[in-house]
Design a protein around this motif. Structure first.
Motif, PDB file in Angstrom:
ATOM      1  N   VAL A  31     -21.757  67.593  48.694  1.00 54.63           N
ATOM      2  CA  VAL A  31     -22.977  68.398  48.717  1.00 54.63           C
ATOM      3  C   VAL A  31     -24.183  67.517  49.034  1.00 54.63           C
ATOM      4  O   VAL A  31     -24.337  66.431  48.456  1.00 54.63           O
ATOM      5  CB  VAL A  31     -23.207  69.115  47.371  1.00 54.63           C
ATOM      6  CG1 VAL A  31     -24.296  70.167  47.520  1.00 54.63           C
ATOM      7  CG2 VAL A  31     -21.920  69.762  46.870  1.00 54.63           C
ATOM      8  N   TYR A  33     -28.538  67.821  49.742  1.00 53.00           N
ATOM      9  CA  TYR A  33     -29.703  68.671  49.490  1.00 53.00           C
ATOM     10  C   TYR A  33     -30.937  68.088  50.175  1.00 53.00           C
ATOM     11  O   TYR A  33     -31.077  66.866  50.266  1.00 53.00           O
ATOM     12  CB  TYR A  33     -30.017  68.746  47.990  1.00 53.00           C
ATOM     13  CG  TYR A  33     -28.869  69.089  47.068  1.00 53.00           C
ATOM     14  CD1 TYR A  33     -27.938  68.125  46.684  1.00 53.00           C
ATOM     15  CD2 TYR A  33     -28.742  70.373  46.543  1.00 53.00           C
ATOM     16  CE1 TYR A  33     -26.904  68.440  45.821  1.00 53.00           C
ATOM     17  CE2 TYR A  33     -27.711  70.691  45.668  1.00 53.00           C
ATOM     18  CZ  TYR A  33     -26.800  69.707  45.303  1.00 53.00           C
ATOM     19  OH  TYR A  33     -25.769  70.023  44.437  1.00 53.00           O
ATOM     20  N   HIS A  48     -29.300  73.386  51.046  1.00 54.22           N
ATOM     21  CA  HIS A  48     -28.249  72.424  50.766  1.00 54.22           C
ATOM     22  C   HIS A  48     -27.026  72.728  51.608  1.00 54.22           C
ATOM     23  O   HIS A  48     -26.857  73.849  52.119  1.00 54.22           O
ATOM     24  CB  HIS A  48     -27.895  72.402  49.269  1.00 54.22           C
ATOM     25  CG  HIS A  48     -27.084  73.570  48.787  1.00 54.22           C
ATOM     26  ND1 HIS A  48     -27.660  74.740  48.338  1.00 54.22           N
ATOM     27  CD2 HIS A  48     -25.740  73.741  48.677  1.00 54.22           C
ATOM     28  CE1 HIS A  48     -26.712  75.585  47.964  1.00 54.22           C
ATOM     29  NE2 HIS A  48     -25.537  75.007  48.166  1.00 54.22           N
ATOM     30  N   TYR A  50     -22.784  72.469  51.464  1.00 55.97           N
ATOM     31  CA  TYR A  50     -21.508  72.133  50.841  1.00 55.97           C
ATOM     32  C   TYR A  50     -20.535  71.914  51.991  1.00 55.97           C
ATOM     33  O   TYR A  50     -20.154  72.855  52.678  1.00 55.97           O
ATOM     34  CB  TYR A  50     -21.018  73.230  49.903  1.00 55.97           C
ATOM     35  CG  TYR A  50     -19.598  73.015  49.472  1.00 55.97           C
ATOM     36  CD1 TYR A  50     -18.599  73.912  49.818  1.00 55.97           C
ATOM     37  CD2 TYR A  50     -19.246  71.883  48.746  1.00 55.97           C
ATOM     38  CE1 TYR A  50     -17.297  73.702  49.434  1.00 55.97           C
ATOM     39  CE2 TYR A  50     -17.939  71.650  48.372  1.00 55.97           C
ATOM     40  CZ  TYR A  50     -16.968  72.568  48.714  1.00 55.97           C
ATOM     41  OH  TYR A  50     -15.668  72.348  48.346  1.00 55.97           O
ATOM     42  N   SER A  94     -24.520  65.261  45.697  1.00 58.41           N
ATOM     43  CA  SER A  94     -23.731  65.381  44.473  1.00 58.41           C
ATOM     44  C   SER A  94     -22.291  65.715  44.854  1.00 58.41           C
ATOM     45  O   SER A  94     -22.017  66.192  45.963  1.00 58.41           O
ATOM     46  CB  SER A  94     -24.291  66.457  43.536  1.00 58.41           C
ATOM     47  OG  SER A  94     -23.988  67.760  43.998  1.00 58.41           O
ATOM     48  N   GLU A  96     -19.056  68.198  44.299  1.00 53.33           N
ATOM     49  CA  GLU A  96     -19.026  69.632  44.058  1.00 53.33           C
ATOM     50  C   GLU A  96     -18.850  69.913  42.573  1.00 53.33           C
ATOM     51  O   GLU A  96     -18.225  69.135  41.850  1.00 53.33           O
ATOM     52  CB  GLU A  96     -17.897  70.275  44.864  1.00 53.33           C
ATOM     53  CG  GLU A  96     -16.532  69.681  44.586  1.00 53.33           C
ATOM     54  CD  GLU A  96     -15.509  70.103  45.625  1.00 53.33           C
ATOM     55  OE1 GLU A  96     -15.175  69.280  46.476  1.00 53.33           O
ATOM     56  OE2 GLU A  96     -15.080  71.270  45.581  1.00 53.33           O
ATOM     57  N   GLN A  97     -19.389  71.012  42.114  1.00 52.18           N
ATOM     58  CA  GLN A  97     -19.477  71.314  40.689  1.00 52.18           C
ATOM     59  C   GLN A  97     -18.145  71.686  40.059  1.00 52.18           C
ATOM     60  O   GLN A  97     -18.038  71.734  38.835  1.00 52.18           O
ATOM     61  CB  GLN A  97     -20.515  72.417  40.456  1.00 52.18           C
ATOM     62  CG  GLN A  97     -21.926  71.965  40.761  1.00 52.18           C
ATOM     63  CD  GLN A  97     -22.345  70.731  39.980  1.00 52.18           C
ATOM     64  OE1 GLN A  97     -22.061  70.595  38.795  1.00 52.18           O
ATOM     65  NE2 GLN A  97     -23.000  69.807  40.652  1.00 52.18           N
ATOM     66  N   GLN A 104     -27.255  64.934  40.525  1.00 51.64           N
ATOM     67  CA  GLN A 104     -27.718  64.692  41.885  1.00 51.64           C
ATOM     68  C   GLN A 104     -28.296  63.276  41.983  1.00 51.64           C
ATOM     69  O   GLN A 104     -28.987  62.811  41.089  1.00 51.64           O
ATOM     70  CB  GLN A 104     -28.781  65.723  42.282  1.00 51.64           C
ATOM     71  CG  GLN A 104     -28.213  67.129  42.400  1.00 51.64           C
ATOM     72  CD  GLN A 104     -29.199  68.118  42.983  1.00 51.64           C
ATOM     73  OE1 GLN A 104     -30.167  67.751  43.655  1.00 51.64           O
ATOM     74  NE2 GLN A 104     -28.968  69.387  42.736  1.00 51.64           N
TER      75      GLN A 104
END
Lengths: 115, 111
Positions: A31, A33, A48, A50, A94, A96-97, A104
């Motif tokens: 990711v 941003y 952002h 992904y 970052s 991925e969640q 970040q």
């Protein structure tokens, strides 16, 4: 050291002349941003990525575009800069969640001036 | 959208003094980060703290998520601590996280 690198640190362009800011990362994060920070204000998210999936914030002006040709690089294009676009532009990355809490990581920013 | 307020907006300290910065947020969040932005504009990550207390040298942070606030403590302040301190709350949106930054606290540490 792994990091987020923004070039140049300072950029000057003319009113209405297209400008591109660049960001690269060695963290191999999915990711990326872009934030805009105007003088004496907090950073504000523009969009952002992904991977190659682009996600625009609802209030980001059409004048701002972005490209991500590969995992490492992401570009911010301002098609016709106006005086109100003078700001610090910050790039962040970052993981991925899905991996859980992922902070970040920010680059040093590019300060854009418009003549 | 979520509101993030910081206090005080401005703070002047003499070197060696202690201070507490506060961050209030209006809704539940997945996480919270504290940043220091130095006079050159670099944004430095201080803490990633969804809840509880963390310490790093002269700095520590506490987040009470149930009451929607976080505190940053600076002890024995130094001139290099000058700059703007931001808290940013994180909400997960799919595979990315979206940060909403607070209004900031501008700190000046004098000799």
């Amino acid at each position: 050291d792994a990091m987020v690198i923004q070039n140049p640190r300072y950029q000057v362009t003319q009113f209405g002349k297209p400008v591109t800011l660049s960001c690269s990362q060695t963290l191999n994060h999915n990711v990326m941003y872009w934030y805009q920070q105007k003088s004496s204000q907090a950073p504000k998210l523009l969009f952002h990525y992904y991977d190659k999936d682009f996600n625009n914030e609802a209030d980001t002006p059409d004048n701002f575009q972005s490209r991500r040709p590969n995992t490492s690089f992401c570009f911010l294009d301002i098609r016709s800069p106006g005086l109100g676009d003078a700001a610090m532009y910050l790039c962040a990355t970052s993981r991925e969640q899905v991996w859980g809490n992922q902070p970040q990581h920010f680059g040093d920013g590019t300060r854009l001036s418009i003549l | 959208g979520i509101q993030v307020e910081q206090s005080p907006p401005d703070l002047i300290l003499q070197e060696g003094a202690n201070s507490t910065l506060r961050c209030n947020f209006s809704d539940s969040v997945n996480n919270l980060q504290w940043f220091h932005q130095n006079p050159w504009g670099q944004l430095i990550n201080l803490f990633y703290i969804p809840s509880g207390t963390k310490q790093n040298g002269r700095l520590s942070a506490t987040t009470v998520a149930t009451e929607r606030y976080s505190l940053l403590y600076i002890s024995s302040s130094q001139t290099t601590d000058s700059g703007v301190y931001f808290c940013a709350v994180e909400r997960v949106a799919g595979t990315a996280s979206k940060l909403t930054f607070g209004t900031g606290t501008r700190l000046q540490v004098t000799l």
